[in-house]
Design a protein around this motif. Structure first.
Motif, PDB file in Angstrom:
ATOM      1  N   ASP A 133      -8.175   2.526   3.195  1.00  0.00           N
ATOM      2  CA  ASP A 133      -8.046   1.307   4.292  1.00  0.00           C
ATOM      3  C   ASP A 133      -8.367  -0.009   3.137  1.00  0.00           C
ATOM      4  OD1 ASP A 133      -8.307   2.964   6.187  1.00  0.00           O
ATOM      5  OD2 ASP A 133     -10.563   2.964   6.366  1.00  0.00           O
ATOM      6  N   PHE A 134      -8.805   0.050   1.937  1.00  0.00           N
ATOM      7  CA  PHE A 134      -8.815  -1.328   1.248  1.00  0.00           C
ATOM      8  C   PHE A 134      -7.651  -1.589   0.885  1.00  0.00           C
ATOM      9  CE2 PHE A 134      -9.840  -3.278  -2.920  1.00  0.00           C
ATOM     10  CZ  PHE A 134     -10.513  -4.502  -2.287  1.00  0.00           C
ATOM     11  N   LEU A 135      -6.832  -0.667   0.250  1.00  0.00           N
ATOM     12  CA  LEU A 135      -5.479  -1.026  -0.159  1.00  0.00           C
ATOM     13  C   LEU A 135      -4.540  -1.459   0.848  1.00  0.00           C
ATOM     14  CD1 LEU A 135      -5.018   2.249  -2.331  1.00  0.00           C
ATOM     15  CD2 LEU A 135      -5.344  -0.151  -3.072  1.00  0.00           C
ATOM     16  N   LYS A 136      -4.759  -1.042   2.198  1.00  0.00           N
ATOM     17  CA  LYS A 136      -3.790  -1.637   3.104  1.00  0.00           C
ATOM     18  C   LYS A 136      -4.631  -2.787   3.486  1.00  0.00           C
ATOM     19  CE  LYS A 136      -4.878   1.912   6.177  1.00  0.00           C
ATOM     20  NZ  LYS A 136      -4.557   2.739   7.627  1.00  0.00           N
ATOM     21  N   TYR A 137      -5.628  -3.211   3.519  1.00  0.00           N
ATOM     22  CA  TYR A 137      -6.099  -4.572   3.891  1.00  0.00           C
ATOM     23  C   TYR A 137      -5.512  -5.578   2.611  1.00  0.00           C
ATOM     24  CZ  TYR A 137      -9.198  -8.156   2.466  1.00  0.00           C
ATOM     25  OH  TYR A 137      -9.783  -9.521   1.967  1.00  0.00           O
ATOM     26  N   ARG A 138      -5.588  -5.340   1.487  1.00  0.00           N
ATOM     27  CA  ARG A 138      -5.063  -5.992   0.285  1.00  0.00           C
ATOM     28  C   ARG A 138      -3.767  -6.180   0.462  1.00  0.00           C
ATOM     29  NH1 ARG A 138      -8.254  -7.531  -3.886  1.00  0.00           N
ATOM     30  NH2 ARG A 138      -6.447  -7.913  -5.220  1.00  0.00           N
ATOM     31  N   SER A 139      -3.058  -5.356   0.640  1.00  0.00           N
ATOM     32  CA  SER A 139      -1.548  -5.406   1.009  1.00  0.00           C
ATOM     33  C   SER A 139      -1.182  -6.218   2.119  1.00  0.00           C
ATOM     34  CB  SER A 139      -0.928  -3.919   1.009  1.00  0.00           C
ATOM     35  OG  SER A 139      -1.270  -2.942   0.142  1.00  0.00           O
ATOM     36  N   ASP A 154       0.040  -9.501   0.081  1.00  0.00           N
ATOM     37  CA  ASP A 154       1.421  -9.220   0.185  1.00  0.00           C
ATOM     38  C   ASP A 154       2.078  -9.216  -1.381  1.00  0.00           C
ATOM     39  OD1 ASP A 154       3.821  -8.515   1.530  1.00  0.00           O
ATOM     40  OD2 ASP A 154       4.322 -10.592   1.934  1.00  0.00           O
ATOM     41  N   ARG A 155       1.216  -8.652  -2.321  1.00  0.00           N
ATOM     42  CA  ARG A 155       1.737  -8.666  -3.553  1.00  0.00           C
ATOM     43  C   ARG A 155       2.598  -7.483  -4.060  1.00  0.00           C
ATOM     44  NH1 ARG A 155      -3.491 -10.797  -6.316  1.00  0.00           N
ATOM     45  NH2 ARG A 155      -4.120  -8.953  -5.835  1.00  0.00           N
ATOM     46  N   VAL A 156       3.240  -7.434  -5.025  1.00  0.00           N
ATOM     47  CA  VAL A 156       3.880  -6.386  -5.597  1.00  0.00           C
ATOM     48  C   VAL A 156       2.972  -5.179  -5.999  1.00  0.00           C
ATOM     49  CG1 VAL A 156       5.441  -5.153  -7.703  1.00  0.00           C
ATOM     50  CG2 VAL A 156       5.931  -7.665  -6.508  1.00  0.00           C
ATOM     51  N   GLU A 157       2.060  -5.554  -6.573  1.00  0.00           N
ATOM     52  CA  GLU A 157       1.100  -4.563  -7.296  1.00  0.00           C
ATOM     53  C   GLU A 157       0.266  -3.946  -6.023  1.00  0.00           C
ATOM     54  OE1 GLU A 157      -0.643  -8.642  -8.257  1.00  0.00           O
ATOM     55  OE2 GLU A 157       1.311  -7.809  -8.166  1.00  0.00           O
ATOM     56  N   ASP A 158      -0.173  -4.637  -4.973  1.00  0.00           N
ATOM     57  CA  ASP A 158      -0.806  -4.102  -3.866  1.00  0.00           C
ATOM     58  C   ASP A 158      -0.101  -3.266  -3.242  1.00  0.00           C
ATOM     59  OD1 ASP A 158      -3.375  -5.877  -4.595  1.00  0.00           O
ATOM     60  OD2 ASP A 158      -2.063  -7.278  -3.568  1.00  0.00           O
ATOM     61  N   TRP A 159       0.941  -3.535  -2.918  1.00  0.00           N
ATOM     62  CA  TRP A 159       2.020  -2.506  -2.151  1.00  0.00           C
ATOM     63  C   TRP A 159       2.297  -1.190  -3.042  1.00  0.00           C
ATOM     64  CZ3 TRP A 159       2.277  -2.784   2.612  1.00  0.00           C
ATOM     65  CH2 TRP A 159       2.408  -3.931   3.311  1.00  0.00           C
ATOM     66  N   TYR A 160       2.386  -1.332  -4.354  1.00  0.00           N
ATOM     67  CA  TYR A 160       2.584  -0.425  -5.235  1.00  0.00           C
ATOM     68  C   TYR A 160       1.283   0.729  -5.076  1.00  0.00           C
ATOM     69  CZ  TYR A 160       2.880   2.675  -9.417  1.00  0.00           C
ATOM     70  OH  TYR A 160       3.107   3.429 -10.382  1.00  0.00           O
ATOM     71  N   TYR A 161       0.192  -0.081  -5.376  1.00  0.00           N
ATOM     72  CA  TYR A 161      -0.953   0.973  -5.355  1.00  0.00           C
ATOM     73  C   TYR A 161      -1.254   1.609  -4.007  1.00  0.00           C
ATOM     74  CZ  TYR A 161      -2.416  -1.445  -9.611  1.00  0.00           C
ATOM     75  OH  TYR A 161      -2.499  -2.118 -10.771  1.00  0.00           O
ATOM     76  N   LEU A 162      -0.802   1.040  -2.897  1.00  0.00           N
ATOM     77  CA  LEU A 162      -0.930   1.669  -1.583  1.00  0.00           C
ATOM     78  C   LEU A 162      -0.055   2.778  -1.685  1.00  0.00           C
ATOM     79  CD1 LEU A 162      -2.028   1.794   1.373  1.00  0.00           C
ATOM     80  CD2 LEU A 162      -0.125   0.193   1.881  1.00  0.00           C
ATOM     81  N   ALA A 163       1.308   2.367  -1.947  1.00  0.00           N
ATOM     82  CA  ALA A 163       2.219   3.556  -2.083  1.00  0.00           C
ATOM     83  C   ALA A 163       2.147   4.712  -2.779  1.00  0.00           C
ATOM     84  CB  ALA A 163       3.464   2.944  -2.497  1.00  0.00           C
ATOM     85  N   THR A 164       1.283   4.610  -4.263  1.00  0.00           N
ATOM     86  CA  THR A 164       0.905   5.714  -4.952  1.00  0.00           C
ATOM     87  C   THR A 164      -0.265   6.542  -4.340  1.00  0.00           C
ATOM     88  OG1 THR A 164      -0.295   4.149  -6.406  1.00  0.00           O
ATOM     89  CG2 THR A 164       1.831   4.711  -6.994  1.00  0.00           C
ATOM     90  N   ASP A 165      -0.982   5.796  -3.439  1.00  0.00           N
ATOM     91  CA  ASP A 165      -2.115   6.338  -2.755  1.00  0.00           C
ATOM     92  C   ASP A 165      -1.526   7.259  -1.712  1.00  0.00           C
ATOM     93  OD1 ASP A 165      -5.079   6.349  -2.556  1.00  0.00           O
ATOM     94  OD2 ASP A 165      -4.567   5.668  -0.323  1.00  0.00           O
TER      95      ASP A 165
END
Length: 397
Positions: free
Chosen positions: A139-145, A149-160
């Motif tokens: 939930d936190f990673l989706k919120y940050r993404s 809307d940064r590369v690292e946020d979408w990447y961390y969400l994807a790996t999660d």
């Protein structure tokens, strides 16, 4: 959450109103008492002066009466003006001030909620108290993404998502990250590799045009990328192009540094050779000589640390320089370690040039690049290469 916020806002407003009313009541009471005392003092002094003037004969009784009448009028006039001023001006200003304070407090709280700092504070508190759950992290990673809307946020969400085996969601998150990442970025190839793997798993472990297109894009930039070569072999195998699969997988073995991957690739190559009837004269094996090793240890006497890494290498008796070496993480010790003729440090000497070797296992630090460092924790002497068995070596501190 909204109900809790409304309750909190109501409590804050009531508290501020109560505090304001209490202070105002005390100020009004004090101000009125002080003003009354000043007016009375002035009236008494003025009346005394008029009486003294009349006794001295400087004022006639009629003049004295007129002056006393003027004092009464002035006293009533001042008192009336003060009351009107206070009620018409000061009270209005204080109510305006009250409204400003309420709006400022509620506005700041609302802004705090809208900006999202409360979510980040709550996440940090859960992290510190070890109360995080996979759902809270997601939930936190989706919120940050969504917010940054940064590369690292979408990447961390994807790996999660990959870790949770939600591959369709992972593919979408990887695509968002790739949109934000510049095409000339250094780590774009690594991101494309993980994206291709997510596509493969999202398709039920089957090849697809989308995966193959991504793999081709990777190999155009980095032709020796082992994972991409592995996926290319998978695509060729699915299309019954068994020769292409063998060639791609042999290249993947050449550039792969992980024993587990190599063992899986060797098994896949064997299957492709069988189905395609591809003999060793048609395509020579890339691995000609090998040595399979299994590491065992007493868990009660040896516990691996986070920065531990094992150097497993073969040396010729009487020499110090390894002719084959692998760096192995403790978590990968469940599978056999494969030393091959591809793992040579010296271009002229490999496992293909010797019949017997000594096996050495060193415990080193993951940050050490110097292969001479580390402590020997296991050895085995006189092992024959190309034996169809797994040599077991016990290690101990």
């Amino acid at each position: 959450m909204m109900i809790a916020y409304l309750v909190m806002a109501t409590m804050m407003v009531m508290s501020i109103v109560y505090l304001f009313g209490s202070i105002t009541h005390r100020l009004v009471k004090y101000s009125n008492n002080k003003d009354d005392q000043n007016i009375q003092t002035f009236s008494m002094v003025r009346r005394k002066e008029i009486a003294e003037e009349e006794d001295a004969g400087r004022l006639t009784p009629s003049e004295s009466l007129q002056l006393l009448s003027d004092v009464d009028y002035e006293e009533n006039s001042i008192d009336g003006r003060q009351k009107r001023f206070f009620h018409n001006d000061i009270l209005f200003a204080r109510w305006v001030m009250l409204c400003v304070v309420v709006v400022a407090v509620l506005g700041s709280v609302s802004l705090y909620q809208q900006i999202g700092y409360s979510k980040e504070v709550a996440f940090t508190q859960d992290l510190q108290t070890k109360q995080l759950t996979p759902q809270k992290v997601n939930d936190f990673l989706k919120y940050r993404s969504a917010r940054y809307d940064r590369v690292e946020d979408w990447y961390y969400l994807a790996t999660d998502y990959v870790g949770a085996e939600k591959y369709q969601e992972a593919v979408a998150a990887f695509e968002k990250a790739l949109e934000k990442l510049p095409r000339n970025a250094e780590n774009r190839v690594n991101l494309l590799v993980e994206y291709a793997q997510a596509i493969f798993y999202a398709n039920g472990g089957q090849s697809s045009d989308k995966m193959l297109k991504t793999v081709d894009a990777i190999l155009q930039v980095e032709p020796t990328q082992a994972t991409a070569l592995d996926l290319k072999g998978v695509a060729n195998f699915a299309q019954q192009n068994y020769l292409g699969a063998v060639l791609a997988w042999q290249e993947a073995i050449r550039y792969s540094v992980h024993s587990t991957e190599r063992l899986a690739l060797l098994s896949a190559i064997s299957k492709a050779r069988e189905l395609g009837r591809i003999d060793y004269q048609q395509v020579a094996p890339i691995i000609t000589d090998q040595l399979a090793v299994k590491i065992e240890w007493d868990a009660s006497k040896l516990t691996w640390k986070r920065d531990d890494i094992l150097l497993v290498y073969a040396v010729v008796k009487g020499q110090k320089m390894p002719i084959a070496i692998q760096r192995v993480f403790p978590e990968d010790l469940g599978q056999p370690i494969l030393l091959t003729n591809l793992d040579s440090l010296m271009p002229t000497v490999t496992l293909a040039e010797v019949n017997r070797v000594d096996l050495v296992v060193k415990l080193a630090n993951i940050n050490d690049n110097d292969l001479t460092k580390g402590r020997i924790i296991g050895t085995k002497h006189g092992l024959l290469t190309n034996r169809k068995e797994i040599f077991v070596i016990n290690v101990a501190l």
